[in-house]
Design a protein around this motif. Structure first.
Motif, PDB file in Angstrom:
ATOM      1  N   HIS A  17     -11.259   0.213 -13.325  1.00  0.00           N
ATOM      2  CA  HIS A  17     -11.129   0.322 -11.871  1.00  0.00           C
ATOM      3  C   HIS A  17      -9.705   0.745 -11.508  1.00  0.00           C
ATOM      4  CE1 HIS A  17     -15.057  -1.416 -11.194  1.00  0.00           C
ATOM      5  NE2 HIS A  17     -14.765  -2.301 -12.128  1.00  0.00           N
ATOM      6  N   SER A  18      -9.575   1.482 -10.406  1.00  0.00           N
ATOM      7  CA  SER A  18      -8.273   2.049 -10.072  1.00  0.00           C
ATOM      8  C   SER A  18      -7.363   1.098  -9.301  1.00  0.00           C
ATOM      9  CB  SER A  18      -8.449   3.351  -9.292  1.00  0.00           C
ATOM     10  OG  SER A  18      -9.128   3.096  -8.083  1.00  0.00           O
ATOM     11  N   GLN A  19      -7.897   0.185  -8.500  1.00  0.00           N
ATOM     12  CA  GLN A  19      -7.048  -0.718  -7.732  1.00  0.00           C
ATOM     13  C   GLN A  19      -6.830  -2.005  -8.517  1.00  0.00           C
ATOM     14  OE1 GLN A  19      -5.432  -0.126  -4.865  1.00  0.00           O
ATOM     15  NE2 GLN A  19      -6.211   1.950  -4.916  1.00  0.00           N
ATOM     16  N   THR A  20      -5.771  -2.022  -9.290  1.00  0.00           N
ATOM     17  CA  THR A  20      -5.489  -3.177 -10.135  1.00  0.00           C
ATOM     18  C   THR A  20      -4.466  -4.095  -9.469  1.00  0.00           C
ATOM     19  OG1 THR A  20      -3.650  -2.111 -11.276  1.00  0.00           O
ATOM     20  CG2 THR A  20      -5.881  -1.762 -12.204  1.00  0.00           C
ATOM     21  N   VAL A  21      -4.313  -5.266 -10.056  1.00  0.00           N
ATOM     22  CA  VAL A  21      -3.286  -6.207  -9.592  1.00  0.00           C
ATOM     23  C   VAL A  21      -1.937  -5.499  -9.593  1.00  0.00           C
ATOM     24  CG1 VAL A  21      -2.034  -8.326 -10.181  1.00  0.00           C
ATOM     25  CG2 VAL A  21      -4.542  -8.272 -10.345  1.00  0.00           C
ATOM     26  N   GLY A  22      -1.612  -4.843 -10.693  1.00  0.00           N
ATOM     27  CA  GLY A  22      -0.335  -4.143 -10.798  1.00  0.00           C
ATOM     28  C   GLY A  22      -0.172  -3.037  -9.770  1.00  0.00           C
ATOM     29  N   ASP A  23      -1.286  -2.324  -9.473  1.00  0.00           N
ATOM     30  CA  ASP A  23      -1.235  -1.247  -8.476  1.00  0.00           C
ATOM     31  C   ASP A  23      -0.847  -1.778  -7.101  1.00  0.00           C
ATOM     32  OD1 ASP A  23      -2.118   0.670 -10.311  1.00  0.00           O
ATOM     33  OD2 ASP A  23      -4.219   0.469  -9.713  1.00  0.00           O
ATOM     34  N   LEU A  24      -1.378  -2.938  -6.743  1.00  0.00           N
ATOM     35  CA  LEU A  24      -1.206  -3.436  -5.378  1.00  0.00           C
ATOM     36  C   LEU A  24      -0.033  -4.380  -5.173  1.00  0.00           C
ATOM     37  CD1 LEU A  24      -4.819  -3.977  -4.032  1.00  0.00           C
ATOM     38  CD2 LEU A  24      -3.296  -2.031  -3.785  1.00  0.00           C
ATOM     39  N   LEU A  25       0.585  -4.844  -6.233  1.00  0.00           N
ATOM     40  CA  LEU A  25       1.675  -5.815  -6.062  1.00  0.00           C
ATOM     41  C   LEU A  25       2.779  -5.300  -5.144  1.00  0.00           C
ATOM     42  CD1 LEU A  25       2.261  -7.645  -9.445  1.00  0.00           C
ATOM     43  CD2 LEU A  25       1.739  -8.645  -7.221  1.00  0.00           C
ATOM     44  N   ASN A  26       3.245  -4.089  -5.364  1.00  0.00           N
ATOM     45  CA  ASN A  26       4.334  -3.569  -4.531  1.00  0.00           C
ATOM     46  C   ASN A  26       3.891  -3.403  -3.084  1.00  0.00           C
ATOM     47  OD1 ASN A  26       6.203  -3.509  -6.602  1.00  0.00           O
ATOM     48  ND2 ASN A  26       5.643  -1.435  -7.201  1.00  0.00           N
ATOM     49  N   GLY A  27       2.658  -2.931  -2.875  1.00  0.00           N
ATOM     50  CA  GLY A  27       2.145  -2.788  -1.517  1.00  0.00           C
ATOM     51  C   GLY A  27       2.005  -4.124  -0.816  1.00  0.00           C
ATOM     52  N   CYS A  28       1.554  -5.124  -1.546  1.00  0.00           N
ATOM     53  CA  CYS A  28       1.418  -6.470  -0.967  1.00  0.00           C
ATOM     54  C   CYS A  28       2.793  -7.042  -0.621  1.00  0.00           C
ATOM     55  CB  CYS A  28       0.689  -7.398  -1.931  1.00  0.00           C
ATOM     56  SG  CYS A  28      -1.056  -6.996  -2.166  1.00  0.00           S
ATOM     57  N   GLU A  29       3.740  -6.854  -1.509  1.00  0.00           N
ATOM     58  CA  GLU A  29       5.102  -7.321  -1.229  1.00  0.00           C
ATOM     59  C   GLU A  29       5.678  -6.589  -0.024  1.00  0.00           C
ATOM     60  OE1 GLU A  29       7.024  -8.837  -5.381  1.00  0.00           O
ATOM     61  OE2 GLU A  29       6.866  -6.679  -5.136  1.00  0.00           O
ATOM     62  N   ASP A  30       5.379  -5.308   0.088  1.00  0.00           N
ATOM     63  CA  ASP A  30       5.902  -4.513   1.194  1.00  0.00           C
ATOM     64  C   ASP A  30       5.372  -5.017   2.537  1.00  0.00           C
ATOM     65  OD1 ASP A  30       7.632  -2.158   1.684  1.00  0.00           O
ATOM     66  OD2 ASP A  30       5.824  -1.384   2.653  1.00  0.00           O
ATOM     67  N   VAL A  31       4.095  -5.397   2.589  1.00  0.00           N
ATOM     68  CA  VAL A  31       3.497  -5.914   3.824  1.00  0.00           C
ATOM     69  C   VAL A  31       4.192  -7.201   4.269  1.00  0.00           C
ATOM     70  CG1 VAL A  31       1.379  -6.885   4.802  1.00  0.00           C
ATOM     71  CG2 VAL A  31       1.271  -4.821   3.445  1.00  0.00           C
ATOM     72  N   LEU A  32       4.715  -7.949   3.332  1.00  0.00           N
ATOM     73  CA  LEU A  32       5.393  -9.208   3.651  1.00  0.00           C
ATOM     74  C   LEU A  32       6.777  -8.999   4.270  1.00  0.00           C
ATOM     75  CD1 LEU A  32       4.389 -11.216   0.467  1.00  0.00           C
ATOM     76  CD2 LEU A  32       3.558 -11.599   2.801  1.00  0.00           C
ATOM     77  N   LYS A  33       7.298  -7.784   4.192  1.00  0.00           N
ATOM     78  CA  LYS A  33       8.618  -7.480   4.755  1.00  0.00           C
ATOM     79  C   LYS A  33       8.511  -7.277   6.267  1.00  0.00           C
ATOM     80  CE  LYS A  33      10.174  -5.007   0.641  1.00  0.00           C
ATOM     81  NZ  LYS A  33      10.503  -3.668   0.109  1.00  0.00           N
ATOM     82  N   PRO A  34       9.621  -7.437   6.986  1.00  0.00           N
ATOM     83  CA  PRO A  34       9.616  -7.105   8.417  1.00  0.00           C
ATOM     84  C   PRO A  34       9.245  -5.628   8.608  1.00  0.00           C
ATOM     85  CG  PRO A  34      11.636  -8.249   7.804  1.00  0.00           C
ATOM     86  CD  PRO A  34      10.907  -7.948   6.531  1.00  0.00           C
ATOM     87  N   ALA A  35       8.591  -5.306   9.711  1.00  0.00           N
ATOM     88  CA  ALA A  35       8.074  -3.951   9.948  1.00  0.00           C
ATOM     89  C   ALA A  35       9.113  -2.856   9.715  1.00  0.00           C
ATOM     90  CB  ALA A  35       7.505  -3.843  11.359  1.00  0.00           C
ATOM     91  N   GLY A  36      10.334  -3.019  10.157  1.00  0.00           N
ATOM     92  CA  GLY A  36      11.361  -1.999  10.000  1.00  0.00           C
ATOM     93  C   GLY A  36      11.861  -1.819   8.585  1.00  0.00           C
ATOM     94  N   ALA A  37      11.550  -2.750   7.705  1.00  0.00           N
ATOM     95  CA  ALA A  37      12.040  -2.693   6.327  1.00  0.00           C
ATOM     96  C   ALA A  37      10.986  -2.205   5.340  1.00  0.00           C
ATOM     97  CB  ALA A  37      12.525  -4.085   5.901  1.00  0.00           C
TER      98      ALA A  37
END
Length: 131
Positions: A17-37
Motif C-alpha cells: 500500500h502507498s500510504q504508509t506510517v512513514g509516508d504520513l508522519l511528516n504530514g501529520c507532524e506538519d498539521v500539528l504546527k501553527p497554520a503559518g508554520a
C-alpha cells in the motif's frame, strides 16, 4: 502489540500500500504546527492524516461504545474517543516515531495501534454527544 493486530499488520505490509506510517508522519507532524508554520508541500499528507485520524477514531469509538452495550464487534479494535483531533494526531506521531520498524505498514494500522494505547476503552465513559 496484540497478536491479532500483529497478524493484520504483517499481512497488510506485504500488500504494498502507498500510504504508509512513514509516508504520513511528516504530514501529520506538519498539521500539528501553527497554520503559518506549515509546509505547503506536505498539505496532501496532512489532509490524509486528518482523514485517517477522524475515520479510525470514529470506528474504534463506535466499537468501544458497542462493547459497553454488550456487543463485541471487533473486540481488539476499540478505543475511547480522543479529546481532540490534535490528541489523535499526536498519539499517531508519537507512536510512529517510537516504532520506526513499522514505517512500511499501512498508515491506518498505525492509528489502530496508537489510539488504544492513549485512549483505552473503559466500561463507563461519556458519550461523544455529552462531551
Amino acid at each position: 502489540m496484540t497478536a491479532p493486530i500483529a497478524c493484520i499488520l504483517s499481512l497488510v505490509a506485504t500488500e504494498g500500500h502507498s500510504q504508509t506510517v512513514g509516508d504520513l508522519l511528516n504530514g501529520c507532524e506538519d498539521v500539528l504546527k501553527p497554520a503559518g508554520a506549515r509546509n505547503s508541500e506536505l498539505y496532501s499528507d496532512g489532509v490524509m492524516c486528518l482523514g485517517l485520524a477522524a475515520g479510525v477514531s470514529q470506528v474504534m469509538w463506535f466499537n468501544c461504545s458497542s462493547r459497553r452495550e454488550g456487543s463485541v464487534p471487533h473486540g481488539s479494535l476499540v478505543a475511547a474517543m480522543p479529546p481532540s483531533r490534535t490528541a489523535a494526531l499526536q498519539a499517531f506521531v508519537n507512536w510512529g516515531r517510537a516504532n520506526p520498524g513499522m514505517w512500511d505498514f499501512e498508515a491506518e494500522l498505525g492509528f489502530i495501534e496508537a489510539l488504544p494505547m492513549n485512549f483505552p476503552c473503559k466500561e463507563k465513559q461519556q458519550s461523544a454527544a455529552e462531551g
